[in-house]
Design a protein around this motif. Structure first.
Motif, PDB file in Angstrom:
ATOM      1  N   GLY A   1       0.796  -1.222   0.000  1.00 13.70           N
ATOM      2  CA  GLY A   1       0.000   0.000   0.000  1.00 13.70           C
ATOM      3  C   GLY A   1       0.826   1.267   0.000  1.00 13.70           C
TER       4      GLY A   1
ATOM      5  N   VAL B   1      -3.458   7.137  -0.256  1.00 14.60           N
ATOM      6  CA  VAL B   1      -4.743   7.270  -0.945  1.00 14.60           C
ATOM      7  C   VAL B   1      -5.235   8.694  -0.717  1.00 14.60           C
ATOM      8  CG1 VAL B   1      -7.165   6.542  -0.905  1.00 14.60           C
ATOM      9  CG2 VAL B   1      -5.327   4.832  -0.797  1.00 14.60           C
TER      10      VAL B   1
ATOM     11  N   GLU C   1      -6.709   1.986   2.284  1.00 15.33           N
ATOM     12  CA  GLU C   1      -5.820   1.702   1.154  1.00 15.33           C
ATOM     13  C   GLU C   1      -6.222   0.435   0.396  1.00 15.33           C
ATOM     14  OE1 GLU C   1      -1.812   3.878   2.996  1.00 15.33           O
ATOM     15  OE2 GLU C   1      -1.781   1.736   2.549  1.00 15.33           O
TER      16      GLU C   1
END
Length: 230
Positions: free
Chosen positions: A64, A67, A109
């Motif tokens: 990840g 975002v 994420e």
């Protein structure tokens, strides 16, 4: 006034001791950073590939990254996801494990990663989410312990890929890696990420050495097994 500072000779000796300690600390930090970086590079040697030549594996583990507030992946995360999409398209992997941070209800994420992949044609039943991949070590260790991953292609930016592959291999995943270079145009962020890796390698070495448990261990899951059977 402190006696050590009241007399010039004592003050000089005090300053020299301080400088000596500072110099010794600086040397120790430099050796630690250099040694950890060498360990990461040596451990990942011959396990990092270009997209076109990476050996097939059952799973792509996508790590990840940021975002946006609207729930869409940042350019760096989208670059990683595009590599994973192409791995699926080329039949190099059968499933994708998206691992990231979902500690806050409104910051997800893995959910953003899953939506991005589905919107671009990756079948939903081939995507599995790990909502507790809070850092590289946690993502790799949870992939092994929680999702039962034994072999994987790890996907992240190229400045991060050696550390990711090293950590995954050290916690029991037979991992190779593909690094994304598509976001090099963001020069400042790219340089910062590359600089940060020098110190992140120290943390990686520590985590592996002490065998730290993930922040959120979790029970074993069968969701990835189900995706691989599709």
């Amino acid at each position: 006034m402190d006696d050590a500072l009241a007399h010039p000779s004592r003050r000089t000796r005090w300053l020299r001791r301080k400088l000596t300690l500072c110099a010794a600390a600086a040397v120790a930090v430099a050796l630690l950073v250099t040694g950890s970086g060498y360990w990461v590079r040596a451990s990942a040697a011959e396990h990092v590939y270009e997209l076109a030549s990476v050996p097939a594996a059952p799973v792509a583990l996508v790590l990840g990254a940021q975002v946006r507030p609207d729930g869409t992946p940042s350019e760096f995360l989208a670059g990683r996801l595009e590599v994973a999409r192409r791995l699926v398209e080329a039949d190099r992997v059968r499933a994708v494990l998206v691992s990231g941070d979902h500690r806050e209800w409104d910051y997800d994420e893995p959910g953003a990663m899953r939506r991005w992949l589905i919107d671009r044609g990756v079948p939903a039943d081939r995507i599995v989410q790990d909502h507790a991949g809070l850092d590289t070590y946690d993502s790799c260790l949870r992939a092994r312990r929680v999702f039962g991953v034994e072999q994987a292609i790890v996907v992240t930016q190229s400045f991060h890929i050696e550390r990711a592959v090293t950590v995954c291999r050290r916690v029991g995943v037979d991992a190779v890696g593909v690094g994304d270079d598509s976001v090099r145009r963001f020069e400042r962020a790219w340089r910062w990420g590359a600089f940060r890796e020098r110190f992140a390698a120290v943390k990686a070495a520590y985590d592996v050495l002490v065998g730290r448990d993930p922040a959120l261990p979790g029970p074993p899951e069968t969701s990835l097994d189900d995706a691989l059977r599709e």
